[in-house]
Each structure stands twice: as structure tokens, then as C-alpha cells.
Design an enzyme around this catalytic site. Sequence first.
Site, mmCIF file in Angstrom:
data_model
loop_
_atom_site.group_PDB
_atom_site.id
_atom_site.type_symbol
_atom_site.label_atom_id
_atom_site.label_comp_id
_atom_site.label_asym_id
_atom_site.label_seq_id
_atom_site.Cartn_x
_atom_site.Cartn_y
_atom_site.Cartn_z
ATOM 1 N N ASP A 17 0.788 -1.248 0.000
ATOM 2 C CA ASP A 17 0.000 0.000 0.000
ATOM 3 C C ASP A 17 0.816 1.291 0.000
ATOM 4 O OD1 ASP A 17 -1.887 -1.979 0.232
ATOM 5 O OD2 ASP A 17 -2.817 -1.228 2.050
ATOM 6 N N HIS A 78 -10.643 7.213 1.355
ATOM 7 C CA HIS A 78 -9.265 7.092 0.871
ATOM 8 C C HIS A 78 -9.174 6.010 -0.196
ATOM 9 C CE1 HIS A 78 -9.570 3.863 3.846
ATOM 10 N NE2 HIS A 78 -8.576 3.275 3.209
ATOM 11 N N LYS A 103 -7.001 -4.836 -3.284
ATOM 12 C CA LYS A 103 -7.784 -5.424 -2.196
ATOM 13 C C LYS A 103 -8.874 -4.453 -1.741
ATOM 14 C CE LYS A 103 -4.177 -4.175 1.167
ATOM 15 N NZ LYS A 103 -4.839 -3.131 1.944
ATOM 16 N N CYS A 142 -2.150 -2.527 7.673
ATOM 17 C CA CYS A 142 -2.089 -3.478 6.565
ATOM 18 C C CYS A 142 -0.773 -4.258 6.499
ATOM 19 C CB CYS A 142 -2.367 -2.768 5.246
ATOM 20 S SG CYS A 142 -4.075 -2.165 5.151
#
Length: 192
Positions: A17, A78, A103, A142
Site C-alpha cells: 500500500d 481514501h 484489495k 495493513c
Amino acid sequence: MTRPLDYAPSDALLVVDMQNDFCEGGALAVTGGSALVPAINTEIAAARAAGALVVASRDWHPVDHASFQHRGGPWPEHCVQDTWGAAFHPELELSGDAIRISKACAFDADAYSAFEGTGLGDYLRERGIKRVIVCGLALDVCVRATALEAVRQGFTTLLLEHLSAAVAPDSVTGMRGELRDAGVQVQGVESA
């Protein structure tokens, strides 16, 4: 600057990410996010040179995602699909052969781990991957979930803590213990 790891073809570097919305100037910015990019690029180059797999995960939310505060979720809006915020950091050097994993794409379900709902575990096993090296954003969200799931999926798992940043830096010490107890090898800031 820390020397990159020694990679092998049975390794996968999993960059979690590294998106505009999680870096400074983004909707859910993690302090120090952008500063990680040069060293992550060094790891990407080392992995590619050794024939290791490079995988980059990203949040890829629909406009009205369940995790957003206006829907009762914990986060501000976001990483909405096809927006600037959802794009990878512009200086992140992902080559054309890097695997990109999206994801949390459904309206009604969130996903923190890059393995959740993506088929990544099976894909890595099919490619003969034995060790997963994890870094990115956010360390306590994450990245943590991805490292824990990599161990559950049976991979030798190494977290590059010095190439990750946390939303809540005060949580890192306890989280580091949790990860080690679960079987994640942690290369921390102190060992970088």
C-alpha cells in the site's frame, strides 16, 4: 543507508500500500511514508536482480466503501478506485513485471491483508515462493495484517520494519512482540 537483503528466486518482496493517500498530502497520510520510497526502490532493484518476485498491494475502494466514516467505518474516504489517492507513489519504481494486487474492492467488506480475497497465497505457492519479505504502509494496520497472514499461509516471513511506518508509532513495540510470537522474523529499526 542499509544494504538490501540477499534475495533468491524463491522469495517475494511484498510492498504494501505505498499509495498517495497513505503518504504526506494524502487523505490518510502516515508520517514518514514518502521517505520510505528510495530505500524500498533499492529493495525492489535487489529483488529483481536476483530473480525474486515483486508484488505491490493497494487499497482499491469503490466510491462508497464500507470502511469510510460516512458509512460507519473507521477511516476517512481514501484510495478510491482510479483516483490520484489510490495511485502508487509516483517515485515508487514498479517495473512492468511487478505483480499488482488490489484489495478491499467490494462495497461491503474491508481487507487489510494483501492475501485477503486476492488469491495471493495460492499464486505465490504456484510460483514456488517460500519466503515473503514485507514492507510498506501502514506498519500497524495493513503491513501487520499481511505479515501475520503470510505466516498463517505457511511462508517464511520477514518484516522490514525500517521500511515501514505506523499510523500510531506508540503501538509498534507491542506489535513487534505480537509478530515475533506469531513467527514473523522482524528486521527492526534497531537491526537495520
